[in-house]
Structure formats: C-alpha cells, structure tokens
Design a protein around this motif. Structure first.
Motif, mmCIF file in Angstrom:
data_model
loop_
_atom_site.group_PDB
_atom_site.id
_atom_site.type_symbol
_atom_site.label_atom_id
_atom_site.label_comp_id
_atom_site.label_asym_id
_atom_site.label_seq_id
_atom_site.Cartn_x
_atom_site.Cartn_y
_atom_site.Cartn_z
ATOM 1 N N SER A 1 2.549 3.299 3.064
ATOM 2 C CA SER A 1 1.842 4.539 2.757
ATOM 3 C C SER A 1 2.543 5.772 3.313
ATOM 4 O O SER A 1 2.357 6.864 2.804
ATOM 5 C CB SER A 1 0.390 4.472 3.269
ATOM 6 O OG SER A 1 0.368 4.163 4.647
ATOM 7 N N GLY B 1 -3.103 2.132 -3.924
ATOM 8 C CA GLY B 1 -3.024 3.433 -3.268
ATOM 9 C C GLY B 1 -3.813 3.405 -1.973
ATOM 10 O O GLY B 1 -4.934 2.909 -1.943
ATOM 11 N N PRO B 2 -3.245 3.920 -0.885
ATOM 12 C CA PRO B 2 -3.930 3.899 0.404
ATOM 13 C C PRO B 2 -5.105 4.871 0.456
ATOM 14 O O PRO B 2 -5.103 5.896 -0.219
ATOM 15 C CB PRO B 2 -2.832 4.301 1.395
ATOM 16 C CG PRO B 2 -1.868 5.102 0.584
ATOM 17 C CD PRO B 2 -1.931 4.550 -0.816
ATOM 18 N N GLY B 3 -6.102 4.508 1.241
ATOM 19 C CA GLY B 3 -7.226 5.402 1.498
ATOM 20 C C GLY B 3 -8.275 5.483 0.414
ATOM 21 O O GLY B 3 -9.221 6.248 0.536
ATOM 22 N N VAL B 4 -8.140 4.698 -0.659
ATOM 23 C CA VAL B 4 -9.121 4.760 -1.744
ATOM 24 C C VAL B 4 -10.177 3.666 -1.568
ATOM 25 O O VAL B 4 -11.374 3.930 -1.642
ATOM 26 C CB VAL B 4 -8.435 4.638 -3.126
ATOM 27 C CG1 VAL B 4 -9.459 4.638 -4.233
ATOM 28 C CG2 VAL B 4 -7.446 5.775 -3.315
ATOM 29 N N GLU C 1 -6.331 -0.053 -7.192
ATOM 30 C CA GLU C 1 -7.569 0.637 -6.812
ATOM 31 C C GLU C 1 -8.258 1.244 -8.029
ATOM 32 O O GLU C 1 -9.488 1.273 -8.106
ATOM 33 C CB GLU C 1 -7.293 1.696 -5.728
ATOM 34 C CG GLU C 1 -6.574 2.946 -6.190
ATOM 35 C CD GLU C 1 -5.071 2.796 -6.421
ATOM 36 O OE1 GLU C 1 -4.447 3.767 -6.875
ATOM 37 O OE2 GLU C 1 -4.514 1.709 -6.175
ATOM 38 N N ASP D 1 2.549 -2.171 4.334
ATOM 39 C CA ASP D 1 1.999 -0.823 4.467
ATOM 40 C C ASP D 1 3.150 0.170 4.331
ATOM 41 O O ASP D 1 3.916 0.401 5.260
ATOM 42 C CB ASP D 1 1.291 -0.631 5.807
ATOM 43 C CG ASP D 1 0.654 0.754 5.908
ATOM 44 O OD1 ASP D 1 0.746 1.551 4.951
ATOM 45 O OD2 ASP D 1 0.057 1.047 6.978
ATOM 46 N N ARG E 1 0.627 -2.927 -6.414
ATOM 47 C CA ARG E 1 0.523 -1.681 -5.638
ATOM 48 C C ARG E 1 -0.913 -1.170 -5.591
ATOM 49 O O ARG E 1 -1.604 -1.101 -6.601
ATOM 50 C CB ARG E 1 1.403 -0.580 -6.240
ATOM 51 C CG ARG E 1 1.415 0.688 -5.338
ATOM 52 C CD ARG E 1 2.116 1.844 -6.013
ATOM 53 N NE ARG E 1 1.362 2.384 -7.132
ATOM 54 C CZ ARG E 1 0.389 3.293 -7.020
ATOM 55 N NH1 ARG E 1 0.034 3.766 -5.838
ATOM 56 N NH2 ARG E 1 -0.243 3.742 -8.094
ATOM 57 N N ALA F 1 0.889 -1.164 0.000
ATOM 58 C CA ALA F 1 0.000 0.000 0.000
ATOM 59 C C ALA F 1 0.924 1.209 0.000
ATOM 60 O O ALA F 1 1.603 1.473 0.984
ATOM 61 C CB ALA F 1 -0.895 -0.013 1.232
ATOM 62 N N ALA F 2 0.991 1.884 -1.130
ATOM 63 C CA ALA F 2 1.907 3.008 -1.283
ATOM 64 C C ALA F 2 1.264 4.074 -2.144
ATOM 65 O O ALA F 2 0.756 3.775 -3.225
ATOM 66 C CB ALA F 2 3.215 2.530 -1.924
ATOM 67 N N SER F 3 1.291 5.307 -1.664
ATOM 68 C CA SER F 3 0.650 6.377 -2.415
ATOM 69 C C SER F 3 1.426 6.751 -3.674
ATOM 70 O O SER F 3 0.844 7.158 -4.657
ATOM 71 C CB SER F 3 0.434 7.601 -1.531
ATOM 72 O OG SER F 3 1.639 7.959 -0.899
ATOM 73 N N HIS F 4 2.737 6.586 -3.646
ATOM 74 C CA HIS F 4 3.541 6.933 -4.819
ATOM 75 C C HIS F 4 3.993 5.659 -5.533
ATOM 76 O O HIS F 4 4.525 4.752 -4.892
ATOM 77 C CB HIS F 4 4.749 7.778 -4.389
ATOM 78 C CG HIS F 4 5.368 8.496 -5.542
ATOM 79 N ND1 HIS F 4 6.216 7.870 -6.425
ATOM 80 C CD2 HIS F 4 5.240 9.763 -5.974
ATOM 81 C CE1 HIS F 4 6.597 8.740 -7.355
ATOM 82 N NE2 HIS F 4 6.015 9.894 -7.098
#
Length: 159
Positions: free
Chosen positions: A156, A133-136, A99, A154, A131, A14-17
């Motif tokens: 993130s 994206g976190p929070g989606v 996501e 994790d 991968r 889980a990684a935003s980038h």
C-alpha cells in the motif's frame, strides 16, 4: 513490481494503484503465457495503459456489453477461466479491485468464487494475483480474502 511470482501460487497484494498488479501480470505473461484479467475498470483503457495486447479481459460490472455482474461470478467467471486453464501453459490470472467486486456483490459470493477459481488455477498451474485496495474493506474482510491466497503482500505504500 511484485517480487518473483511462482507458478501455482496465489498472491493477494494490498496496493492502492493497480499498476503493481498489472506489472506483475505482464512479467508473468512473458514468453507467451496466457493472461486473464477480471476488473471493474474499462478493459480497453487498461489494455492501452499497461500494453497488455495479448491478455484477455473480463469486466466485472453491473452493465455493459460483455460485462459480468459481480453477483454472477459463479458460474460466469469460472466459465471465463476455462480457456486459460485448458491452454496448459502456466498462465496468470489477475483479479483487479477485489474490494469493488465485494462491494457490488457480497463477501460470501466473492469468497465462494475465489475458492473454486483458485482451485482450478492451482490444478492448471496458473499463477493468481488478487489486488485489493487498502483501507476499503474491514480487517475481518481482508482476512476472509487472505484465506483464499498463499501470500498476502502489503504494498500500500508503493506506487
């Protein structure tokens, strides 16, 4: 980057980038191992940004030349994995932006595709990185995706 990735294992960071996943792919693809990327992003931009000149890309998007609709990952996505599997060199497979694939299709369709693709990857000694994206996605959706992977990371908080 991702910690020491093992052959035949399936990782869900889980990684935003996306850089974390792409650097993991690049590390794993050293020494001539083949690499395949499923991404909703523009393949040429990613190829340039991460220096992945030898990696194969499959854009997962509703439109565009050579793009595969997220609703058609099975069978089109599975067909794209076959050359990687046939090479038998312990390659690496990256699903970037799961996501977005879920959003463009459905959780059920993506999980069914992952189940088949990850089984194929395991048999052919391919390392898998998926991968998200976190929070989606909701926690229950992350749990459904996580069931198709060996390890959830994790990342993130990292860039």
């Amino acid at each position: 980057t991702l910690p020491g990735l093992e052959t035949r294992k399936r990782y869900l960071p889980a990684a935003s980038h996306p850089a974390i996943a792409f650097h993991g792919l690049a590390d794993r693809a050293k020494g001539g191992r083949p690499a395949l990327v499923f991404t909703p992003s523009a393949p040429e931009r990613l190829r340039l940004e991460f220096g992945l000149t030898d990696a194969q890309f499959l854009q997962v998007a509703g439109t565009g030349g050579g793009a595969v609709d997220a609703k058609r990952l099975d069978p089109a996505g599975l067909k794209a994995i076959l050359p990687l599997a046939r090479e038998g060199k312990g390659g690496v497979l990256l699903y970037d932006g799961l996501e977005e694939m879920v959003g463009a299709s459905s959780m059920g369709d993506v999980v069914r595709f992952l189940r088949k693709a990850n089984d194929m990857a395991f048999v052919h000694q391919i390392t898998v990185i998926g991968r998200v994206g976190p929070g989606v996605l909701a926690e229950t959706e992350i749990d459904r995706l996580a069931a198709e992977f060996d390890e959830v990371l994790d990342l993130s908080a990292r860039l």
